[in-house]
Design a protein around this motif. Structure first.
Motif, PDB file in Angstrom:
ATOM      1  N   VAL A  95       0.833  -1.198   0.000  1.00 34.88           N
ATOM      2  CA  VAL A  95       0.000   0.000   0.000  1.00 34.88           C
ATOM      3  C   VAL A  95       0.872   1.254   0.000  1.00 34.88           C
ATOM      4  N   ALA A  96       1.947   1.234   0.770  1.00 34.77           N
ATOM      5  CA  ALA A  96       2.832   2.404   0.872  1.00 34.77           C
ATOM      6  C   ALA A  96       3.472   2.751  -0.464  1.00 34.77           C
ATOM      7  N   LYS A  97       3.602   1.767  -1.354  1.00 36.10           N
ATOM      8  CA  LYS A  97       4.223   2.002  -2.658  1.00 36.10           C
ATOM      9  C   LYS A  97       3.274   2.647  -3.668  1.00 36.10           C
ATOM     10  N   ILE A  98       1.995   2.697  -3.361  1.00 38.54           N
ATOM     11  CA  ILE A  98       1.023   3.293  -4.289  1.00 38.54           C
ATOM     12  C   ILE A  98       1.273   4.794  -4.370  1.00 38.54           C
ATOM     13  N   ASP A  99       1.383   5.310  -5.592  1.00 42.46           N
ATOM     14  CA  ASP A  99       1.641   6.738  -5.794  1.00 42.46           C
ATOM     15  C   ASP A  99       0.607   7.591  -5.077  1.00 42.46           C
ATOM     16  N   GLY A 100       1.093   8.565  -4.316  1.00 34.96           N
ATOM     17  CA  GLY A 100       0.196   9.502  -3.637  1.00 34.96           C
ATOM     18  C   GLY A 100      -0.070   9.166  -2.190  1.00 34.96           C
ATOM     19  N   VAL A 101       0.177   7.907  -1.777  1.00 39.45           N
ATOM     20  CA  VAL A 101      -0.071   7.513  -0.386  1.00 39.45           C
ATOM     21  C   VAL A 101       1.045   8.061   0.505  1.00 39.45           C
ATOM     22  N   ASP A 102       0.660   8.698   1.614  1.00 42.88           N
ATOM     23  CA  ASP A 102       1.635   9.273   2.546  1.00 42.88           C
ATOM     24  C   ASP A 102       1.882   8.389   3.753  1.00 42.88           C
ATOM     25  N   VAL A 103       0.798   7.923   4.387  1.00 43.68           N
ATOM     26  CA  VAL A 103       0.934   7.137   5.614  1.00 43.68           C
ATOM     27  C   VAL A 103      -0.006   5.939   5.558  1.00 43.68           C
ATOM     28  N   VAL A 104       0.525   4.786   5.931  1.00 41.81           N
ATOM     29  CA  VAL A 104      -0.264   3.557   6.061  1.00 41.81           C
ATOM     30  C   VAL A 104      -0.272   3.177   7.537  1.00 41.81           C
ATOM     31  N   LEU A 105      -1.473   3.074   8.119  1.00 38.77           N
ATOM     32  CA  LEU A 105      -1.596   2.796   9.548  1.00 38.77           C
ATOM     33  C   LEU A 105      -2.238   1.436   9.782  1.00 38.77           C
ATOM     34  N   GLY A 106      -1.642   0.649  10.669  1.00 36.69           N
ATOM     35  CA  GLY A 106      -2.172  -0.666  11.002  1.00 36.69           C
ATOM     36  C   GLY A 106      -3.286  -0.601  12.023  1.00 36.69           C
ATOM     37  N   ALA A 107      -3.735  -1.769  12.454  1.00 41.20           N
ATOM     38  CA  ALA A 107      -4.871  -1.865  13.372  1.00 41.20           C
ATOM     39  C   ALA A 107      -4.609  -1.176  14.709  1.00 41.20           C
ATOM     40  N   LEU A 120       0.857  17.763   7.727  1.00 40.30           N
ATOM     41  CA  LEU A 120       0.162  17.506   6.462  1.00 40.30           C
ATOM     42  C   LEU A 120       1.035  17.750   5.232  1.00 40.30           C
ATOM     43  N   GLN A 121       2.349  17.747   5.407  1.00 47.99           N
ATOM     44  CA  GLN A 121       3.241  17.864   4.257  1.00 47.99           C
ATOM     45  C   GLN A 121       3.354  16.501   3.573  1.00 47.99           C
ATOM     46  N   LYS A 122       3.221  16.507   2.246  1.00 47.42           N
ATOM     47  CA  LYS A 122       3.304  15.273   1.479  1.00 47.42           C
ATOM     48  C   LYS A 122       4.661  14.585   1.662  1.00 47.42           C
ATOM     49  N   HIS A 123       4.653  13.253   1.694  1.00 47.54           N
ATOM     50  CA  HIS A 123       5.881  12.475   1.814  1.00 47.54           C
ATOM     51  C   HIS A 123       6.409  12.125   0.426  1.00 47.54           C
ATOM     52  N   GLU A 124       7.719  12.032   0.313  1.00 42.83           N
ATOM     53  CA  GLU A 124       8.294  11.614  -0.972  1.00 42.83           C
ATOM     54  C   GLU A 124       7.898  10.181  -1.287  1.00 42.83           C
ATOM     55  N   LYS A 125       7.840   9.353  -0.263  1.00 35.64           N
ATOM     56  CA  LYS A 125       7.336   7.994  -0.449  1.00 35.64           C
ATOM     57  C   LYS A 125       6.527   7.610   0.788  1.00 35.64           C
ATOM     58  N   GLY A 126       5.570   6.714   0.588  1.00 34.48           N
ATOM     59  CA  GLY A 126       4.673   6.354   1.673  1.00 34.48           C
ATOM     60  C   GLY A 126       5.382   5.710   2.848  1.00 34.48           C
ATOM     61  N   GLU A 127       4.913   6.031   4.046  1.00 35.51           N
ATOM     62  CA  GLU A 127       5.467   5.476   5.288  1.00 35.51           C
ATOM     63  C   GLU A 127       4.459   4.507   5.894  1.00 35.51           C
ATOM     64  N   ALA A 128       4.888   3.280   6.167  1.00 31.71           N
ATOM     65  CA  ALA A 128       4.010   2.273   6.767  1.00 31.71           C
ATOM     66  C   ALA A 128       4.310   2.151   8.257  1.00 31.71           C
ATOM     67  N   ILE A 129       3.273   2.324   9.081  1.00 26.52           N
ATOM     68  CA  ILE A 129       3.430   2.231  10.536  1.00 26.52           C
ATOM     69  C   ILE A 129       2.431   1.189  11.034  1.00 26.52           C
ATOM     70  N   THR A 130       2.920   0.018  11.366  1.00 24.49           N
ATOM     71  CA  THR A 130       2.046  -1.065  11.821  1.00 24.49           C
ATOM     72  C   THR A 130       2.678  -1.762  13.018  1.00 24.49           C
ATOM     73  N   THR A 131       1.866  -2.586  13.664  1.00 25.05           N
ATOM     74  CA  THR A 131       2.326  -3.417  14.775  1.00 25.05           C
ATOM     75  C   THR A 131       2.105  -4.872  14.391  1.00 25.05           C
ATOM     76  N   ALA A 132       3.031  -5.743  14.738  1.00 27.38           N
ATOM     77  CA  ALA A 132       2.843  -7.168  14.452  1.00 27.38           C
ATOM     78  C   ALA A 132       1.523  -7.641  15.052  1.00 27.38           C
ATOM     79  N   THR A 133       0.830  -8.502  14.306  1.00 26.40           N
ATOM     80  CA  THR A 133      -0.502  -8.949  14.720  1.00 26.40           C
ATOM     81  C   THR A 133      -0.514  -9.464  16.156  1.00 26.40           C
ATOM     82  N   LYS A 134       0.501 -10.256  16.526  1.00 28.38           N
ATOM     83  CA  LYS A 134       0.526 -10.851  17.868  1.00 28.38           C
ATOM     84  C   LYS A 134       0.649  -9.802  18.970  1.00 28.38           C
TER      85      LYS A 134
END
Length: 439
Positions: A95-107, A120-134
């Motif tokens: 998801v983070a690699k999709i053009d235009g995406v700034d932040v990917v947030l997990g559960a 609210l400044q656009k990111h050069e590439k999307g940032e993924a912030i998630t926690t391991a399911t467990k």
């Protein structure tokens, strides 16, 4: 401390895919942003923030998520794009690699979205912030009205069942919940805001109480006592968790409606074993029988999956015969979709797409037959209906206690009002009964 001045007079659009729980959570995210000064963008207006709450229940759901993200990026150039939800948790890197995406947030991060928006400044590439399911532990409360008359109260999240075809435990984590006291407070607030009906939502709501030492039955009893809420509906509950005491309580409760949604998935025991479900067909049939004994007019909706790995033609016919004999009202039919990482992929027998489609069509036809027969039995009766505002010149509609959809002549002064209606014949497309309001 979050500096909310950056959000003043900013606009946002929200796009939700998937279940009622997702819609409830999106509404709560919208409320958080509104309180920070962000207003919802008007139709045709370019938004400053785009929030996409995703689903990943099928491969098609994943595809729809990607399409929605691309569409919003195109429609709102320069907007800060946040993607959350099940697809975001399962495939954050993609998801983070999709053009235009700034932040990917997990559960785990979804409920704290505000702190990840920065300035609210656009990111050069999307940032993924998630926690391991467990490690997912937090329960983000949600009680939202959205654009509808009814409220949706999230009572539980996550699942410990790990059925062989399902990715939800990986996307949402283990079963967890808030306290009954917190649920009661949220329901009281909904009543204070004029709410008359609340739908209890979650991933596996019958499992309520894992983290608080309470039970779903305790919750139901507590909610039934809240003044102002006239109707509760239980969105979906596993058959093995739908106890006789819950059924008996609903049959004589003040405000819990004679309306159940129970996932069956297959009416064949061999397939249920392959699915790693926690009941057999006989137990399911006993629950339906019990409901109908104490609430003959109860609406019973049933989830069914067709074409799962291992479902031979013989097994499907066995399931079809079982479902045909059930006194249920409506089938929600899903074609099996292979999900990466699930145990079902180890099962050899694969059903072709053509056969899945054929089986779906047969079950959908059976569903129409059962639903129309249920509706027809109520023609001529007078029932209470909670009405919802109509759009444009279309008729108003609402639902009876046992979830019969009713259309009446439009009068928006009756929005969110419970009125007595005499039920007439079917509307043109047989999706509702036409009704006459009794003054």
């Amino acid at each position: 401390m979050i500096d909310t001045t950056v959000f003043q007079d900013k606009t946002a659009v929200y796009y939700t895919l998937g279940c009622k729980l997702n819609f409830s959570e999106t509404s709560t995210i919208g409320k958080i942003l509104r309180e920070a000064g962000v207003r919802t963008a008007r139709k045709g207006e370019k938004a400053d923030i785009c929030v996409v709450n995703t689903c990943s229940v099928t491969e098609m759901a994943d595809k729809k998520c990607r399409q929605a993200i691309h569409r919003l990026v195109k429609q709102h150039p320069g907007a800060f794009v946040v993607v959350t939800g099940c697809y975001a948790q399962l495939k954050p890197g993609d998801v983070a690699k999709i053009d235009g995406v700034d932040v990917v947030l997990g559960a785990e991060q979804k409920g704290e979205l505000l702190q990840y928006l920065g300035n609210l400044q656009k990111h050069e590439k999307g940032e993924a912030i998630t926690t391991a399911t467990k490690d997912i532990r937090s329960f983000s409360p949600s009680c939202s009205r959205g654009d509808r008359t009814r409220f949706f109260l999230k009572v539980q999240d996550g699942c410990d069942y790990f059925c062989s075809y399902c990715t939800i435990p990986f996307a949402r984590g283990r079963s967890r919940n808030g306290t009954i006291a917190s649920m009661v407070e949220q329901a009281r607030q909904a009543a204070a805001e004029g709410g008359k009906e609340i739908v209890l939502t979650g991933v596996n709501i019958g499992d309520f109480g894992k983290t608080t030492g309470e039970t779903f039955f305790d919750l139901v009893q507590a909610l039934d006592q809240i003044e102002g809420i006239e109707r509760y509906r239980i969105s979906s509950i596993e058959p093995n968790l739908l106890t006789d005491e819950i059924i008996e309580f609903v049959s004589h409760s003040r405000s819990f409606m004679p309306h159940f949604h129970i996932p069956l998935q297959s009416g064949c025991d061999e397939v249920l074993k392959l699915m790693r479900r926690r009941y057999d067909a006989a137990l399911f049939a006993s629950k339906v029988k019990k409901i109908k004994e104490v609430m003959p007019d109860a609406f019973i909706g049933v989830d069914v999956i067709v074409g799962t790995r291992g479902e031979t033609a013989e097994f499907f016919e066995q399931a079809y015969r079982f479902i045909s004999g059930l006194d249920v009202t409506q089938l929600h039919v899903f074609s099996y979709s292979e999900r990466p990482g699930t145990q079902a992929l180890k099962i050899d027998y694969v059903v072709s797409p053509e056969e899945k489609h054929q089986r779906s069509q047969r079950l959908l036809a059976l569903s129409d037959e059962k639903t129309q027969a249920f509706y027809a039995r109520h023609i001529g009766q007078t029932m209470s209906v909670l009405l919802e505002k109509s759009k444009g010149s279309t008729p108003m509609h609402g639902f009876t206690k046992n979830y019969i959809r009713v259309e009446v002549e439009s009068d928006n002064s009756l929005d969110n009002q419970v009125v007595n209606v005499r039920l007439g014949d079917f509307n043109e497309d047989k999706t509702a009964l036409k009704g006459t309001i009794l003054i």
